[in-house]
Design a protein around this motif. Sequence first.
Motif, PDB file in Angstrom:
ATOM      1  N   ALA A  85      -6.817   0.800   1.706  1.00 15.56           N
ATOM      2  CA  ALA A  85      -7.860   0.012   2.361  1.00 15.56           C
ATOM      3  C   ALA A  85      -8.706  -0.773   1.365  1.00 15.56           C
ATOM      4  CB  ALA A  85      -8.752   0.923   3.200  1.00 15.56           C
ATOM      5  N   TYR A  86      -9.042  -0.181   0.232  1.00 16.34           N
ATOM      6  CA  TYR A  86      -9.968  -0.829  -0.691  1.00 16.34           C
ATOM      7  C   TYR A  86      -9.416  -2.151  -1.224  1.00 16.34           C
ATOM      8  CZ  TYR A  86     -12.899   3.347  -0.789  1.00 16.34           C
ATOM      9  OH  TYR A  86     -13.735   4.378  -0.440  1.00 16.34           O
ATOM     10  N   LYS A  87      -8.131  -2.216  -1.468  1.00 16.31           N
ATOM     11  CA  LYS A  87      -7.543  -3.459  -1.974  1.00 16.31           C
ATOM     12  C   LYS A  87      -7.638  -4.569  -0.926  1.00 16.31           C
ATOM     13  CE  LYS A  87      -3.256  -5.372  -3.863  1.00 16.31           C
ATOM     14  NZ  LYS A  87      -3.929  -5.986  -5.015  1.00 16.31           N
ATOM     15  N   ILE A  88      -7.340  -4.241   0.333  1.00 15.42           N
ATOM     16  CA  ILE A  88      -7.420  -5.234   1.403  1.00 15.42           C
ATOM     17  C   ILE A  88      -8.865  -5.644   1.642  1.00 15.42           C
ATOM     18  CG2 ILE A  88      -6.881  -5.666   3.819  1.00 15.42           C
ATOM     19  CD1 ILE A  88      -4.657  -3.603   3.595  1.00 15.42           C
ATOM     20  N   ILE A  89      -9.781  -4.692   1.587  1.00 17.37           N
ATOM     21  CA  ILE A  89     -11.195  -5.008   1.807  1.00 17.37           C
ATOM     22  C   ILE A  89     -11.713  -5.923   0.713  1.00 17.37           C
ATOM     23  CG2 ILE A  89     -13.502  -3.989   1.819  1.00 17.37           C
ATOM     24  CD1 ILE A  89     -12.291  -1.549   3.209  1.00 17.37           C
ATOM     25  N   ASN A 127      -5.727   4.301 -12.103  1.00 20.42           N
ATOM     26  CA  ASN A 127      -6.488   3.050 -12.067  1.00 20.42           C
ATOM     27  C   ASN A 127      -5.610   1.863 -11.685  1.00 20.42           C
ATOM     28  OD1 ASN A 127      -8.835   4.371 -12.865  1.00 20.42           O
ATOM     29  ND2 ASN A 127      -8.409   4.089 -15.042  1.00 20.42           N
ATOM     30  N   VAL A 128      -4.324   1.943 -11.997  1.00 24.03           N
ATOM     31  CA  VAL A 128      -3.418   0.854 -11.640  1.00 24.03           C
ATOM     32  C   VAL A 128      -3.139   0.838 -10.151  1.00 24.03           C
ATOM     33  CG1 VAL A 128      -1.052  -0.001 -11.913  1.00 24.03           C
ATOM     34  CG2 VAL A 128      -2.360   0.701 -13.922  1.00 24.03           C
ATOM     35  N   TRP A 129      -2.902   2.001  -9.567  1.00 25.75           N
ATOM     36  CA  TRP A 129      -2.445   2.065  -8.183  1.00 25.75           C
ATOM     37  C   TRP A 129      -3.551   2.363  -7.188  1.00 25.75           C
ATOM     38  CZ3 TRP A 129       2.163   0.161  -7.343  1.00 25.75           C
ATOM     39  CH2 TRP A 129       3.108   0.173  -8.377  1.00 25.75           C
ATOM     40  N   HIS A 130      -4.661   2.886  -7.611  1.00 23.72           N
ATOM     41  CA  HIS A 130      -5.759   3.191  -6.685  1.00 23.72           C
ATOM     42  C   HIS A 130      -6.877   2.176  -6.913  1.00 23.72           C
ATOM     43  CE1 HIS A 130      -8.915   5.209  -4.502  1.00 23.72           C
ATOM     44  NE2 HIS A 130      -8.082   6.158  -4.105  1.00 23.72           N
ATOM     45  N   SER A 131      -7.059   1.297  -5.965  1.00 25.53           N
ATOM     46  CA  SER A 131      -8.106   0.282  -6.074  1.00 25.53           C
ATOM     47  C   SER A 131      -9.476   0.932  -5.969  1.00 25.53           C
ATOM     48  CB  SER A 131      -7.942  -0.776  -4.978  1.00 25.53           C
ATOM     49  OG  SER A 131      -6.693  -1.422  -5.083  1.00 25.53           O
ATOM     50  N   ARG A 132     -10.398   0.411  -6.730  1.00 25.87           N
ATOM     51  CA  ARG A 132     -11.759   0.944  -6.676  1.00 25.87           C
ATOM     52  C   ARG A 132     -12.466   0.475  -5.408  1.00 25.87           C
ATOM     53  NH1 ARG A 132     -14.133   0.221 -12.859  1.00 25.87           N
ATOM     54  NH2 ARG A 132     -12.564   1.541 -13.899  1.00 25.87           N
ATOM     55  N   LYS A 133     -13.452   1.249  -5.023  1.00 20.94           N
ATOM     56  CA  LYS A 133     -14.219   0.891  -3.835  1.00 20.94           C
ATOM     57  C   LYS A 133     -15.017  -0.373  -4.111  1.00 20.94           C
ATOM     58  CE  LYS A 133     -17.513   2.725  -0.489  1.00 20.94           C
ATOM     59  NZ  LYS A 133     -18.329   3.893  -0.092  1.00 20.94           N
ATOM     60  N   PRO A 134     -14.895  -1.391  -3.264  1.00 20.44           N
ATOM     61  CA  PRO A 134     -15.649  -2.632  -3.496  1.00 20.44           C
ATOM     62  C   PRO A 134     -17.149  -2.356  -3.486  1.00 20.44           C
ATOM     63  CG  PRO A 134     -13.935  -2.971  -1.850  1.00 20.44           C
ATOM     64  CD  PRO A 134     -14.011  -1.493  -2.091  1.00 20.44           C
TER      65      PRO A 134
END
Length: 858
Positions: free
Chosen positions: A737-741, A796-803
Amino acid sequence: MYFWLLLLLAPSGEGFQADLDLDLDYSVPEPSRSALLQNSLLVQFAQRHKRIPRLTYFTCQKPRFGPELRAAFAAKNAQLIKSLYQSELFVRIVHLDVLAQNPAAGGKDPARGRGPSGGFSQTPSLAQSNAEWLDSVLRMEALRQIAAVDLACGALSRRLLELASTKMLYSEKFHWLLIEDLAWQGGRSAAQVRFPRDMPGQQLQAAGAEEVPSIESFMEGMNLYMNTELTLAKRMSEAAHYTLFDVWNPGLYYGGHVNLTEIGSFTPTGGIQLHAWFRTTSTVRRRMNMQHARVRCMVVVTNKNMTGTLMYYLTHTVSGHIDTMNRFNFNLLMAVRDMFNWTFVLSRTTSWGYVKNGRFDGMIGALIRNETDIGGSPIFYWLERHKWIDVAGRSWSSRPCFIFRHPRSTQKDRIVFLQPFTNDVWVLIVGCGVLTVFILWLLTTIEWKLVPHDGTALIKPKGGAPPRHHHQHQQPSHEALEAAVRPITAVSVADDDEKWAEEEVQPIDAGTLWHRCYQKINKYLKDRKDKKKKSPERVGLFLESVLFFVGIICQQGLGFSTSFVSGRCIVITSLLFSFCIYQFYSASIVGTLLMEKPKTIKTLSDLVHSSLKVGMEDILYNRDYFLHTKDPVSMELYAKKITSVPTSKENEADEDEPVDAAATSTDPAKSYRDIVHSHETGAHAKDSAASNWLDPETGLRRVKHERELAYRVLNQLRQFKGFSCSGFAFHVDVAAAYKIIAETFNEQDICDLTEVSMFPPQKTVSIMQKNSPMRKVISYGLRRVTETGILSYQFNVWHSRKPPCVKKIETSDLHVDMDTVSSALLILLFSYGITLLILGMEILYCRWHGRIIIRLKQ
């Protein structure tokens, strides 16, 4: 043919003294020399090297030697077994003669050839009986044990090793010691020189001994693995000296080859002497070169639009928000692969492994059926999966949750004008107002009575009381004047008495009665009007006091004029009180506009009882959760906002059962099949908003837009078919979700987002076959990649950080929308209705009063 001998006696002095006397001068004759040498080797190997007190020694009673050599071998065995009994070990002696095949018809020996694993071929019935015999001898237990094999038994010892290879007993549970002694080894031709038995220290050789393959070539066909604990002790000369070799294989089925490495030696005087590099390293560290072994790996891929090769998809971040945890775990295994030098044979599936028709499907089913060696994707480790697979270590931390834009207003803040104060404060304000009104009314009433006045009110409304004009004084009528000046005489009194007497004797008819009733009512109204004229100020003062307090609370005020100091004190204190209340109230209203709106949907129960619609990511573990959960809140959520739950086991229809196209969506059996076999039937509702199972892009797009649609006019919402008027909550893994958001939401939308978890974060683990030799390899590799920071890098590469929420105060944030002032508008409309109702009542009262007066005049 085997028996336990458990003796906890101290070793005899003769045995150890004989061990000390063993040296290179060959002072001890050969059978005793070999027996004492092997006894010392077994005891030190078990006690000092492996530190395992349980020993199973495999030997034979009738080796295929000549009569002279067979007698010497029996004497050696008898002395060795006696010495083992006197040791501190738990000893079990097993004879291998049960594995000897019965001679074939005609007196000929059965054909001896290579089996599937490089051993000796056997008939199926004989192989089955031998396997059952081995199961009874070597049981897989929690405690480790040592299995020592005397290779002088020739074909019998090879057959035992072959059976152990078939039963996959070369694991860390069994530590094997293979003893090959030059004095007893077979395989030499009968033409070689034979030494007499009484010559001490010379080699004893069997004439016509059975030819068997060398142990090195035989082990090429054995199922040895990375976790095999096998030591080969070879006595290659007549000296009292054994050379120790460490034997292992990356895996016969992986295409590996046997590794035979010298690790030390054994002598009676020095004991077991290991090389320094062997003593200071663990088993896994010594075997980090698997020689490009081919390990089968199965990965779960749920992306149906995958392009390119499977390896390219798993190792590149294209569409990184899809199959996130599967690709993350595979890249960790890639680091372990490079560490141990193996290669992958990749395959893919669409399911992690769930029970279907009594069996596991997907990746777990492939591991159980030996279709793959390790799982490339992590799984949730449940109790039902424990007995079928092994785990190597933690991998991904999955945190699915409901993501939604919190509604701007809820049921708790409909009347925003009451929010600045609590209920206790409002009750206190109303109580102070009632007390102030009564005190002010009392003071003004007393002042009205005590202070002389000229007809005007001391406390008067704005503009003062209207003056009394001279024309308002009515002149008395002529009849009244005559009545006032007419003298009272006896004649007049007599006339009056006669009139009353005449009236009393007159009969009363209906008209007269009706006329008298009107006279009574008219008299009552005149008397009431006269009372109002006498004291109109008392009622007016009370109403003016009420309006005064309401005015000062609303910062409007009311024109008052009083000469009493007590009344002025009440007025001043009321003004100060209203000033303080107004400051707190207005500051709270302004602060409400500037501060972040309170979020009242904090738990799953709040979400269930809210007006938000709910959607779920169309992935197997979400559907499986609703099938097995016992959480009442989750079950209520599924029943109210997703679909109906099957209520009986009869609904568990088989997937091949034909589905009635005319069945409704509330059919329990159809709902069950839609949950279990969603990915197989293609139930991915990407374009149909009527379905609550969506892909991440569609679900988050609805989260972004549907709250804005909820605040538009309903006529405009009708063109958006399928969208609700209340907002949308979507259950998805935050890694996706974080990447799309971050790519599609603006800053204001990000700040509006709220997360509510349906279940706690789940830890995933890497898996492999049950009792797999790769377990220690992968466990060690995952720990190493964690310690060296590779795991953090891949995360860190595959898990997007929370915007991040960058909160900015904009002019649009200070605007008051219609939903906020709706309560004030409702109060105004309600007052309009009350006013019109009272006006109608007043009109009716005036008309009724006028009709009564007109009728009276008539």
